[in-house]
Write an enzyme that holds these catalytic residues in place. Structure first.
Site, PDB file in Angstrom:
ATOM      1  N   SER A   1       0.860  -1.178   0.000  1.00  0.00           N
ATOM      2  CA  SER A   1       0.000   0.000   0.000  1.00  0.00           C
ATOM      3  C   SER A   1       0.890   1.219   0.000  1.00  0.00           C
ATOM      4  O   SER A   1       2.057   1.156   0.413  1.00  0.00           O
ATOM      5  CB  SER A   1      -0.885   0.008   1.262  1.00  0.00           C
ATOM      6  OG  SER A   1      -1.527   1.249   1.435  1.00  0.00           O
TER       7      SER A   1
ATOM      8  N   TYR B   1      -2.412  -1.115  10.397  1.00  0.00           N
ATOM      9  CA  TYR B   1      -2.325  -1.151   8.928  1.00  0.00           C
ATOM     10  C   TYR B   1      -1.002  -0.568   8.451  1.00  0.00           C
ATOM     11  O   TYR B   1      -0.302  -1.172   7.643  1.00  0.00           O
ATOM     12  CB  TYR B   1      -3.496  -0.379   8.320  1.00  0.00           C
ATOM     13  CG  TYR B   1      -3.596  -0.500   6.815  1.00  0.00           C
ATOM     14  CD1 TYR B   1      -4.121  -1.656   6.233  1.00  0.00           C
ATOM     15  CD2 TYR B   1      -3.178   0.525   5.972  1.00  0.00           C
ATOM     16  CE1 TYR B   1      -4.223  -1.774   4.857  1.00  0.00           C
ATOM     17  CE2 TYR B   1      -3.273   0.413   4.598  1.00  0.00           C
ATOM     18  CZ  TYR B   1      -3.799  -0.741   4.046  1.00  0.00           C
ATOM     19  OH  TYR B   1      -3.887  -0.856   2.679  1.00  0.00           O
TER      20      TYR B   1
ATOM     21  N   LYS C   1       1.916  -2.816   6.655  1.00  0.00           N
ATOM     22  CA  LYS C   1       2.204  -2.552   5.244  1.00  0.00           C
ATOM     23  C   LYS C   1       3.648  -2.101   5.040  1.00  0.00           C
ATOM     24  O   LYS C   1       4.274  -2.417   4.022  1.00  0.00           O
ATOM     25  CB  LYS C   1       1.223  -1.524   4.685  1.00  0.00           C
ATOM     26  CG  LYS C   1      -0.201  -2.065   4.541  1.00  0.00           C
ATOM     27  CD  LYS C   1      -0.263  -3.273   3.603  1.00  0.00           C
ATOM     28  CE  LYS C   1      -1.675  -3.736   3.344  1.00  0.00           C
ATOM     29  NZ  LYS C   1      -1.764  -4.884   2.415  1.00  0.00           N
TER      30      LYS C   1
END
Length: 270
Positions: free
Chosen positions: A142, A155, A159
């Site tokens: 991402s 997150y 990532k």
């Protein structure tokens, strides 16, 4: 690497980017594409749709892309159906808006699915690729893995780790025939992103808004087009949103200024 006649596995492929990548691989002439996802019902529907156009070159197998036993069975199934796996798209992932209040379980789940799923797949695939002299590991991370994710520590950290593992793979095995690319999109119209806009959690809503307000919202097939082109060109970073590279360069050139700017942006989207 050429796609024609190659065998690929795509995880997280019941919808979104994964389903779009599978479609574009088949359209590019892949010899066989095996889709997998935890959501068996959606997966079956996607496989049925793709099989209507591509026949026996597509198959599906429900399973957990973070589970070593499921991964082993998945790779065996692809080999039995189509032949040795040439390309692996580690696309399955989870979001969430957890911060310092995140539980140990939430941290473990994010790291397990967004990072360790990649590690476990590589452990199973890379030895065979080294023997054969080639293979392709395509990691979906991402833009949050290069920049950060406002609101969500789990997150953002997971990532970043996904990007780091892909880098390590490339450094360690890139001169031995193992190609590695890392997809770092920003806003893509997927359930993962759009669910955040509907969340009752203000942190998740802020995280989603930060993504949506920062650039163009792409469709999954737009991203899949970039993925297929990248397989041919073999770059490491695949950035469907050009502004991500600009942000990344600014971050590296003046980290403190970038952090101040991110704090201001965080206040704006709350």
């Amino acid at each position: 690497m050429r796609i024609k006649d190659r065998v690929a596995i795509v995880t997280g492929a019941a919808g979104g980017i994964g389903a779009a990548v599978a479609q574009r691989l088949l359209e590019a002439g892949a010899g066989g594409v095996l889709l997998t996802d935890l959501d068996a019902e959606r997966l079956d529907a996607t496989v049925e749709r793709l099989a209507g156009a591509h026949g026996e070159r597509v198959a599906g197998r429900a399973g957990d892309a973070a589970d070593a036993d499921d991964l082993r069975e998945l790779i065996d199934a692809a080999q039995e159906r189509f032949g040795p796996v040439d390309l692996y798209f580690a696309n399955a992932g989870i979001g969430g808006g957890a911060g310092l209040d995140a539980s140990e379980e939430e941290w473990s789940r994010a790291l397990d699915i967004n990072v360790m799923a990649h590690v476990r797949a590589a452990k199973l695939l890379v030895p065979g690729w080294l023997e054969r002299g080639e293979g392709y590991f395509f990691s979906t991370a991402s833009a949050a893995g290069l920049l950060t994710q406002i609101g969500s520590a789990t997150y953002s950290v997971s990532k970043h780790a996904a990007v780091a593992f892909a880098e390590w793979l490339s450094v360690t095995y890139g001169d031995r025939g193992v190609r590695v690319s890392c997809l770092c999109p920003q806003g893509v119209e997927t359930e993962l992103l759009m669910a955040g806009t509907r969340s009752a959690d203000p942190v998740e809503r802020a995280a989603a808004r930060a993504v949506l307000d920062s650039g163009e919202l792409l469709q999954p097939l737009d991203v899949a087009d970039r993925v297929v082109a990248a397989v041919g060109d073999e770059p490491f970073l695949v950035l469907p949103h050009p502004q991500v590279l600009d942000f990344y360069r600014r971050k590296g050139s003046d980290y403190d200024r970038w952090l101040r700017g991110m704090r201001r942006y965080q206040e704006a989207v709350r």
